[in-house]
Design a protein around this motif. Structure first.
Motif, mmCIF file in Angstrom:
data_model
loop_
_atom_site.group_PDB
_atom_site.id
_atom_site.type_symbol
_atom_site.label_atom_id
_atom_site.label_comp_id
_atom_site.label_asym_id
_atom_site.label_seq_id
_atom_site.Cartn_x
_atom_site.Cartn_y
_atom_site.Cartn_z
ATOM 1 N N LYS A 186 16.392 -20.737 -27.243
ATOM 2 C CA LYS A 186 16.924 -21.179 -25.954
ATOM 3 C C LYS A 186 15.935 -22.171 -25.342
ATOM 4 O O LYS A 186 14.723 -21.929 -25.334
ATOM 5 C CB LYS A 186 17.095 -19.966 -25.030
ATOM 6 C CG LYS A 186 17.342 -20.289 -23.567
ATOM 7 C CD LYS A 186 17.327 -18.997 -22.741
ATOM 8 C CE LYS A 186 17.377 -19.274 -21.248
ATOM 9 N NZ LYS A 186 17.327 -18.020 -20.456
ATOM 10 N N TYR A 187 16.475 -23.298 -24.847
ATOM 11 C CA TYR A 187 15.630 -24.259 -24.117
ATOM 12 C C TYR A 187 16.218 -24.447 -22.729
ATOM 13 O O TYR A 187 17.377 -24.855 -22.574
ATOM 14 C CB TYR A 187 15.564 -25.610 -24.835
ATOM 15 C CG TYR A 187 14.902 -26.687 -23.998
ATOM 16 C CD1 TYR A 187 13.547 -26.625 -23.689
ATOM 17 C CD2 TYR A 187 15.652 -27.751 -23.485
ATOM 18 C CE1 TYR A 187 12.938 -27.597 -22.902
ATOM 19 C CE2 TYR A 187 15.048 -28.725 -22.706
ATOM 20 C CZ TYR A 187 13.696 -28.652 -22.411
ATOM 21 O OH TYR A 187 13.096 -29.603 -21.628
ATOM 22 N N ASP A 188 15.422 -24.132 -21.720
ATOM 23 C CA ASP A 188 15.845 -24.279 -20.335
ATOM 24 C C ASP A 188 15.242 -25.579 -19.776
ATOM 25 O O ASP A 188 14.030 -25.649 -19.556
ATOM 26 C CB ASP A 188 15.361 -23.084 -19.510
ATOM 27 C CG ASP A 188 15.935 -23.075 -18.105
ATOM 28 O OD1 ASP A 188 16.325 -24.163 -17.618
ATOM 29 O OD2 ASP A 188 16.001 -21.999 -17.491
ATOM 30 N N PRO A 189 16.072 -26.630 -19.579
ATOM 31 C CA PRO A 189 15.542 -27.910 -19.093
ATOM 32 C C PRO A 189 14.844 -27.818 -17.738
ATOM 33 O O PRO A 189 13.925 -28.595 -17.463
ATOM 34 C CB PRO A 189 16.804 -28.786 -18.990
ATOM 35 C CG PRO A 189 17.780 -28.176 -19.929
ATOM 36 C CD PRO A 189 17.530 -26.701 -19.831
ATOM 37 N N SER A 190 15.255 -26.870 -16.903
ATOM 38 C CA SER A 190 14.638 -26.741 -15.580
ATOM 39 C C SER A 190 13.222 -26.190 -15.667
ATOM 40 O O SER A 190 12.367 -26.495 -14.833
ATOM 41 C CB SER A 190 15.487 -25.844 -14.676
ATOM 42 O OG SER A 190 15.515 -24.503 -15.155
ATOM 43 N N LYS A 191 12.966 -25.397 -16.698
ATOM 44 C CA LYS A 191 11.642 -24.808 -16.879
ATOM 45 C C LYS A 191 10.854 -25.478 -18.004
ATOM 46 O O LYS A 191 9.651 -25.246 -18.141
ATOM 47 C CB LYS A 191 11.774 -23.310 -17.174
ATOM 48 C CG LYS A 191 12.437 -22.521 -16.049
ATOM 49 C CD LYS A 191 12.582 -21.054 -16.439
ATOM 50 C CE LYS A 191 13.262 -20.266 -15.326
ATOM 51 N NZ LYS A 191 13.457 -18.830 -15.700
ATOM 52 N N LYS A 192 11.581 -26.270 -18.820
ATOM 53 C CA LYS A 192 10.976 -26.961 -19.966
ATOM 54 C C LYS A 192 10.263 -25.990 -20.906
ATOM 55 O O LYS A 192 9.147 -26.232 -21.364
ATOM 56 C CB LYS A 192 10.023 -28.066 -19.499
ATOM 57 C CG LYS A 192 10.698 -29.115 -18.632
ATOM 58 C CD LYS A 192 9.774 -30.258 -18.324
ATOM 59 C CE LYS A 192 10.413 -31.266 -17.370
ATOM 60 N NZ LYS A 192 11.692 -31.792 -17.836
ATOM 61 N N VAL A 193 10.939 -24.883 -21.170
ATOM 62 C CA VAL A 193 10.362 -23.833 -22.013
ATOM 63 C C VAL A 193 11.350 -23.449 -23.106
ATOM 64 O O VAL A 193 12.553 -23.312 -22.857
ATOM 65 C CB VAL A 193 10.016 -22.576 -21.179
ATOM 66 C CG1 VAL A 193 9.572 -21.433 -22.082
ATOM 67 C CG2 VAL A 193 8.933 -22.903 -20.161
ATOM 68 N N VAL A 194 10.838 -23.271 -24.341
ATOM 69 C CA VAL A 194 11.634 -22.789 -25.469
ATOM 70 C C VAL A 194 11.283 -21.329 -25.724
ATOM 71 O O VAL A 194 10.102 -20.975 -25.781
ATOM 72 C CB VAL A 194 11.359 -23.605 -26.749
ATOM 73 C CG1 VAL A 194 12.116 -23.011 -27.934
ATOM 74 C CG2 VAL A 194 11.762 -25.062 -26.559
ATOM 75 N N THR A 195 12.297 -20.496 -25.856
ATOM 76 C CA THR A 195 12.062 -19.086 -26.153
ATOM 77 C C THR A 195 12.917 -18.657 -27.337
ATOM 78 O O THR A 195 13.955 -19.258 -27.626
ATOM 79 C CB THR A 195 12.406 -18.184 -24.946
ATOM 80 O OG1 THR A 195 13.747 -18.466 -24.516
ATOM 81 C CG2 THR A 195 11.456 -18.422 -23.804
ATOM 82 N N VAL A 196 12.480 -17.619 -28.046
ATOM 83 C CA VAL A 196 13.235 -17.055 -29.167
ATOM 84 C C VAL A 196 14.121 -15.931 -28.645
ATOM 85 O O VAL A 196 13.641 -15.015 -27.969
ATOM 86 C CB VAL A 196 12.284 -16.498 -30.257
ATOM 87 C CG1 VAL A 196 13.102 -15.888 -31.396
ATOM 88 C CG2 VAL A 196 11.379 -17.597 -30.788
#
Length: 329
Positions: A186-196
């Motif tokens: 998952k990539y959240d553009p608002s947080k600029k973070v990728v998570t599994v």
């Protein structure tokens, strides 16, 4: 292995070129320009005209019915070079890139791209050179990205890795060994973070978010299985089997707000893929309809079937053209 895959690519192209076409259902083939191949996935912008697709050599092409293909985006600066123009299959992917899953954020007009060897990218509304978002997580390279979709309600990006052990050039090894190191990210553009979100997937080829943003489907090509990961609701954060009724599922695409999905399917055998089909399933995983496209594509790997304005757009991993099949009303 790469040279072996190049031979397979050539055989598939010859197979597609010589396929027998049926006149029973209106069908149009749109050859990829130059020496590139494999229109693997499709995206449609807010204008509703034509389509976008990624091809070998690292280009994103835009197709307009009145103009044909025009260049829209590039994964790397090298993607515009002559050497990348002649890149078939997995040749030169480290330099050129190889776009796999693509999808628009309809609110921003940005096109997100899961490039198989080079990571998650985004291309601005006007096109041009892609901006790399991430090529690793916690220092571990993605290696082999594949499917991608954008949540229509939030703009959050979901994407998959086919394998965390094998690269695109070793896809046959990954399938033969029943590799189960695929992941859903998952990539959240608002947080600029990728998570599994999910691990241990076996050939996680495609993903699709439901129209209400409550869940995302993930295909497991090697296991002939599709899983559902809940985004919202009482089951949020958990996953479950969605269906085992689709053989070797590849990309999955939602059909507007209908609650249904199209899945690209083949029957994978020891001698290669056969019986390519478009399979429609509902939100409960029930198969509603199956359309064989063998008479249009021969025995090859169809990578995506995507419905738009009453037509089904069919892509392939190695083939020389995109197919457009008019759906019966």
């Amino acid at each position: 292995m790469t040279s072996f895959l190049s031979v397979i690519s050539l055989l598939l192209i010859l197979s597609l070129s010589s396929a027998v076409f049926s006149n029973a259902t209106p069908f149009q083939k749109i050859p990829v320009p130059g020496k590139r191949s494999g229109p693997e996935a499709f995206a449609f912008d807010s204008t509703g005209k034509g389509f976008y697709t990624g091809v070998s050599g690292g280009k994103i092409l835009k197709y307009l019915p009145q103009k044909g293909y025009v260049d829209f985006g590039y994964i790397t600066e090298s993607s515009k070079s002559q050497s990348c123009d002649g890149a078939l299959g997995t040749a030169n992917i480290g330099k050129c890139g190889r776009p796999a899953g693509i999808a628009f954020n309809d609110k921003t007009g940005e096109l997100y791209v899961a490039d198989a060897p080079l990571g998650l990218h985004v291309i601005s509304r006007g096109g041009g050179l892609a901006k790399k978002i991430a090529d690793n997580i916690d220092g571990k390279p993605f290696l082999f990205l594949d499917g991608l979709d954008v949540d229509p309600t939030t703009g959050v990006v979901y994407f998959t890795s086919f394998s965390s052990k094998f690269s695109p050039g070793d896809v046959l090894k990954a399938v033969a060994s029943k590799d189960a190191t695929g992941k859903l990210f998952k990539y959240d553009p608002s947080k600029k973070v990728v998570t599994v979100l999910m691990e241990g997937l076996s050939g996680s080829a495609g993903c699709a978010v439901s129209s209400d943003g409550s869940f995302v489907l993930v295909s497991q090509f090697t296991k002939s299985n599709i899983k559902r990961y809940w985004i919202k609701g009482p089951k949020a954060g958990s996953s479950e089997d969605f269906t085992n009724s689709v053989s070797n599922p590849d990309n999955i695409k939602r059909i507007g707000s209908s609650g249904n999905f199209w899945v690209a399917s083949v029957v994978n055998t020891a001698t290669g893929p056969t019986n390519p089909s478009a399979v429609k399933v509902n939100s409960d995983g029930k198969v509603l309809h199956t359309i064989s496209v063998k008479d249009k594509f021969g025995d090859t790997l169809v990578s995506e079937v995507n419905e738009f304005k009453g037509q089904l757009y069919v892509g392939t991993l190695f083939g020389p053209f995109a197919g457009i099949l008019k759906l019966k009303k």
